[in-house]
Motif scaffolding. Structure first.
Motif, PDB file in Angstrom:
ATOM      1  N   ASP A  59      10.346  43.389 -62.618  1.00 54.09           N
ATOM      2  CA  ASP A  59      11.511  44.126 -63.088  1.00 54.09           C
ATOM      3  C   ASP A  59      11.804  45.387 -62.287  1.00 54.09           C
ATOM      4  O   ASP A  59      12.929  45.879 -62.294  1.00 54.09           O
ATOM      5  CB  ASP A  59      11.324  44.497 -64.570  1.00 54.09           C
ATOM      6  N   ASP A  60      10.802  45.921 -61.628  1.00 50.60           N
ATOM      7  CA  ASP A  60      10.981  47.158 -60.863  1.00 50.60           C
ATOM      8  C   ASP A  60      10.231  47.031 -59.544  1.00 50.60           C
ATOM      9  O   ASP A  60       9.210  47.689 -59.324  1.00 50.60           O
ATOM     10  CB  ASP A  60      10.458  48.357 -61.663  1.00 50.60           C
ATOM     11  N   PRO A  61      10.742  46.168 -58.644  1.00 55.69           N
ATOM     12  CA  PRO A  61       9.968  45.859 -57.434  1.00 55.69           C
ATOM     13  C   PRO A  61       9.668  47.071 -56.571  1.00 55.69           C
ATOM     14  O   PRO A  61       8.601  47.143 -55.958  1.00 55.69           O
ATOM     15  CB  PRO A  61      10.851  44.842 -56.699  1.00 55.69           C
ATOM     16  N   LEU A  62      10.578  48.045 -56.520  1.00 45.99           N
ATOM     17  CA  LEU A  62      10.345  49.193 -55.650  1.00 45.99           C
ATOM     18  C   LEU A  62       9.139  50.017 -56.088  1.00 45.99           C
ATOM     19  O   LEU A  62       8.538  50.739 -55.276  1.00 45.99           O
ATOM     20  CB  LEU A  62      11.595  50.080 -55.581  1.00 45.99           C
ATOM     21  N   SER A  63       8.760  49.909 -57.346  1.00 45.42           N
ATOM     22  CA  SER A  63       7.594  50.653 -57.823  1.00 45.42           C
ATOM     23  C   SER A  63       6.297  50.126 -57.226  1.00 45.42           C
ATOM     24  O   SER A  63       5.267  50.792 -57.282  1.00 45.42           O
ATOM     25  CB  SER A  63       7.510  50.585 -59.351  1.00 45.42           C
ATOM     26  N   GLY A  64       6.343  48.924 -56.648  1.00 46.75           N
ATOM     27  CA  GLY A  64       5.142  48.337 -56.071  1.00 46.75           C
ATOM     28  C   GLY A  64       4.936  48.648 -54.606  1.00 46.75           C
ATOM     29  O   GLY A  64       3.945  48.205 -54.004  1.00 46.75           O
ATOM     30  N   ILE A  65       5.843  49.429 -53.995  1.00 42.69           N
ATOM     31  CA  ILE A  65       5.724  49.738 -52.570  1.00 42.69           C
ATOM     32  C   ILE A  65       4.596  50.737 -52.342  1.00 42.69           C
ATOM     33  O   ILE A  65       4.537  51.786 -52.991  1.00 42.69           O
ATOM     34  CB  ILE A  65       7.043  50.313 -52.025  1.00 42.69           C
ATOM     35  N   GLY A  66       3.717  50.418 -51.422  1.00 42.62           N
ATOM     36  CA  GLY A  66       2.681  51.343 -50.996  1.00 42.62           C
ATOM     37  C   GLY A  66       2.937  51.790 -49.569  1.00 42.62           C
ATOM     38  O   GLY A  66       3.469  51.032 -48.751  1.00 42.62           O
ATOM     39  N   ALA A  67       2.570  53.011 -49.240  1.00 44.57           N
ATOM     40  CA  ALA A  67       2.745  53.549 -47.886  1.00 44.57           C
ATOM     41  C   ALA A  67       1.516  54.373 -47.541  1.00 44.57           C
ATOM     42  O   ALA A  67       1.162  55.295 -48.281  1.00 44.57           O
ATOM     43  CB  ALA A  67       4.004  54.409 -47.807  1.00 44.57           C
ATOM     44  N   GLY A  68       0.865  54.027 -46.438  1.00 44.93           N
ATOM     45  CA  GLY A  68      -0.332  54.776 -46.071  1.00 44.93           C
ATOM     46  C   GLY A  68      -1.135  54.063 -45.007  1.00 44.93           C
ATOM     47  O   GLY A  68      -0.662  53.114 -44.371  1.00 44.93           O
ATOM     48  N   GLU A  69      -2.353  54.511 -44.807  1.00 46.86           N
ATOM     49  CA  GLU A  69      -3.205  53.979 -43.757  1.00 46.86           C
ATOM     50  C   GLU A  69      -3.858  52.666 -44.187  1.00 46.86           C
ATOM     51  O   GLU A  69      -4.279  52.512 -45.326  1.00 46.86           O
ATOM     52  CB  GLU A  69      -4.280  54.999 -43.390  1.00 46.86           C
ATOM     53  N   ARG A  70      -3.899  51.740 -43.246  1.00 46.58           N
ATOM     54  CA  ARG A  70      -4.593  50.466 -43.418  1.00 46.58           C
ATOM     55  C   ARG A  70      -5.478  50.231 -42.198  1.00 46.58           C
ATOM     56  O   ARG A  70      -5.231  50.786 -41.123  1.00 46.58           O
ATOM     57  CB  ARG A  70      -3.576  49.309 -43.532  1.00 46.58           C
ATOM     58  N   PRO A  71      -6.521  49.421 -42.309  1.00 41.84           N
ATOM     59  CA  PRO A  71      -7.375  49.137 -41.148  1.00 41.84           C
ATOM     60  C   PRO A  71      -6.585  48.465 -40.028  1.00 41.84           C
ATOM     61  O   PRO A  71      -5.708  47.639 -40.280  1.00 41.84           O
ATOM     62  CB  PRO A  71      -8.436  48.191 -41.705  1.00 41.84           C
ATOM     63  N   ASP A  72      -6.887  48.843 -38.797  1.00 37.83           N
ATOM     64  CA  ASP A  72      -6.291  48.148 -37.660  1.00 37.83           C
ATOM     65  C   ASP A  72      -6.705  46.679 -37.683  1.00 37.83           C
ATOM     66  O   ASP A  72      -7.828  46.342 -38.104  1.00 37.83           O
ATOM     67  CB  ASP A  72      -6.757  48.768 -36.343  1.00 37.83           C
ATOM     68  N   PRO A  73      -5.821  45.781 -37.240  1.00 39.47           N
ATOM     69  CA  PRO A  73      -6.203  44.361 -37.193  1.00 39.47           C
ATOM     70  C   PRO A  73      -7.320  44.129 -36.183  1.00 39.47           C
ATOM     71  O   PRO A  73      -7.369  44.771 -35.126  1.00 39.47           O
ATOM     72  CB  PRO A  73      -4.911  43.659 -36.767  1.00 39.47           C
ATOM     73  N   GLU A  74      -8.207  43.203 -36.508  1.00 41.22           N
ATOM     74  CA  GLU A  74      -9.320  42.863 -35.616  1.00 41.22           C
ATOM     75  C   GLU A  74      -8.952  41.627 -34.809  1.00 41.22           C
ATOM     76  O   GLU A  74      -8.559  40.599 -35.364  1.00 41.22           O
ATOM     77  CB  GLU A  74     -10.585  42.605 -36.430  1.00 41.22           C
ATOM     78  N   PRO A  75      -9.050  41.694 -33.480  1.00 40.16           N
ATOM     79  CA  PRO A  75      -8.694  40.544 -32.635  1.00 40.16           C
ATOM     80  C   PRO A  75      -9.496  39.299 -33.009  1.00 40.16           C
ATOM     81  O   PRO A  75     -10.653  39.392 -33.450  1.00 40.16           O
ATOM     82  CB  PRO A  75      -9.042  41.034 -31.221  1.00 40.16           C
ATOM     83  N   ARG A  76      -8.886  38.127 -32.828  1.00 41.16           N
ATOM     84  CA  ARG A  76      -9.558  36.852 -33.073  1.00 41.16           C
ATOM     85  C   ARG A  76      -9.022  35.835 -32.075  1.00 41.16           C
ATOM     86  O   ARG A  76      -7.913  35.988 -31.548  1.00 41.16           O
ATOM     87  CB  ARG A  76      -9.345  36.371 -34.518  1.00 41.16           C
ATOM     88  N   ASP A  77      -9.780  34.795 -31.814  1.00 40.25           N
ATOM     89  CA  ASP A  77      -9.404  33.790 -30.831  1.00 40.25           C
ATOM     90  C   ASP A  77      -8.065  33.152 -31.202  1.00 40.25           C
ATOM     91  O   ASP A  77      -7.855  32.749 -32.359  1.00 40.25           O
ATOM     92  CB  ASP A  77     -10.473  32.703 -30.736  1.00 40.25           C
ATOM     93  N   GLY A  78      -7.192  33.051 -30.201  1.00 40.87           N
ATOM     94  CA  GLY A  78      -5.903  32.395 -30.394  1.00 40.87           C
ATOM     95  C   GLY A  78      -4.857  33.284 -31.025  1.00 40.87           C
ATOM     96  O   GLY A  78      -3.714  32.838 -31.211  1.00 40.87           O
ATOM     97  N   TRP A  79      -5.221  34.504 -31.369  1.00 37.78           N
ATOM     98  CA  TRP A  79      -4.283  35.437 -31.985  1.00 37.78           C
ATOM     99  C   TRP A  79      -4.096  36.637 -31.061  1.00 37.78           C
ATOM    100  O   TRP A  79      -4.948  36.931 -30.219  1.00 37.78           O
ATOM    101  CB  TRP A  79      -4.795  35.900 -33.349  1.00 37.78           C
ATOM    102  N   ALA A  80      -2.982  37.337 -31.238  1.00 38.54           N
ATOM    103  CA  ALA A  80      -2.666  38.492 -30.404  1.00 38.54           C
ATOM    104  C   ALA A  80      -2.363  39.696 -31.290  1.00 38.54           C
ATOM    105  O   ALA A  80      -1.847  39.548 -32.400  1.00 38.54           O
ATOM    106  CB  ALA A  80      -1.458  38.192 -29.515  1.00 38.54           C
TER     107      ALA A  80
END
Length: 322
Positions: free
Chosen positions: A12-33
């Motif tokens: 009913d209030d989708p905007l209330s679910g928005i988060g903004a902040g720091e997240r872990p950097d993605p970790e490289p894996r085979d076949g992904w960039a």
């Protein structure tokens, strides 16, 4: 890295679910960039995710966003295809892979400084396109391209109806259909949006539900329940309604008598293939057609973009820069 996430689900209030902040950097894996994101664009898919459609709570927090353009590890400017799937499992079409998903459903999405994505999902960004323009292509514009050139089976000079001018897919359909030489009718409840559609080259723009002066070869439908009857009744015998969404509801009367008596075709369309995205980018580069951008905001102000989309203010794409 800084990112915009779905932190919680609220139908009913989708905007209330928005988060903004720091997240872990993605970790490289085979076949992904790993891609340094330069621009990302907003889609209704992101609002639906915040409502819990296609995104269960156990996957939270999830970085939102399907669309991006940026720079890969080798310094190449790239556009990101949002469909993560196996073409072999879909008979050569990854959108038909039963296990396919979109970025931000099972894997973190594009509203972040960095993005981890299968390497095959990267395509060269044409130098003629800015990062902001390229970031508009992978969902709304690709959907429109596939509907128009892959599903509708039209020839230049056909007549078409685009329901609900203003959204990213609808605006893309108008621009691409005009470029292809079709006579384009558009509907909208907003007089201002109808006027803007005419500026993009639409032949005529009418209030939603108003009878067209002629029947059309194809209707492009993303509204659903509120416009379905009008769509079906606007078609010539043998015409097609191509459906990519149902923002107003997915359970209208089917009008089956009209469908079989007039031999109408109802065709579903979801996103588009990697090859179609490449062809779309090339078309934009060669013809000068460019995505219509409503506004550009820094990623830190993403909430304002979500608000504008939720309230139906935009005409064209809302883009976030990183």
């Amino acid at each position: 890295m800084f990112a915009i996430t779905a932190a919680r689900i609220s139908p009913d209030d989708p905007l209330s679910g928005i988060g903004a902040g720091e997240r872990p950097d993605p970790e490289p894996r085979d076949g992904w960039a790993v891609v340094d994101v330069r621009a990302a664009s907003l889609n209704h898919h992101d609002l639906w995710s915040l409502r819990g459609v296609g995104l269960p709570e156990e996957r939270l927090p999830m970085v939102l966003g399907c669309d991006a353009a940026g720079v890969d590890e080798d310094g190449n400017e790239v556009v990101v295809h949002a469909v993560v799937g196996d073409p072999a499992a879909g008979g050569g079409d990854e959108t038909k892979d039963p296990g396919r998903t979109l970025l931000s459903e099972r894997y973190d999405g594009t509203f972040a400084e960095k993005l981890l994505v299968p390497r095959r999902n990267l395509l060269p960004k044409p130098p003629e396109l800015t990062f902001e323009e390229a970031a508009c292509l992978p969902t709304a514009w690709l959907t429109a391209y596939s509907m128009l050139f892959g599903k509708a089976d039209l020839r230049p000079g056909s007549t078409v109806l685009v329901q609900g001018a203003g959204g990213g897919v609808s605006v893309a359909l108008v621009r691409l259909a005009v470029q292809a030489g079709h006579r384009v009718y558009v509907t909208s409840r907003s007089e201002a949006k109808r006027a803007k559609a005419l500026e993009l080259g639409a032949y005529a723009a009418l209030p939603t539900g108003e009878r067209l002066p002629e029947r059309v070869d194809a209707v492009f439908e993303s509204v659903g329940q509120a416009t379905w009857a009008h769509s079906v009744r606007s078609l010539k015998p043998g015409g097609a309604v191509v459906v990519c969404g149902a923002t107003s509801g997915d359970a209208p009367p089917a009008e089956l008598t009209r469908v079989f008596f007039l031999q109408l075709r109802v065709i579903g369309s979801t996103m588009g293939t990697r090859d179609e995205l490449g062809a779309l980018a090339e078309m934009c580069a060669r013809t000068g057609v460019r995505p219509v951008i409503d506004r550009v905001l820094p990623l830190s102000e993403a909430r304002e973009g979500f608000r504008a989309m939720a309230e139906g203010e935009q005409f064209g794409k809302i883009v976030f820069t990183v």
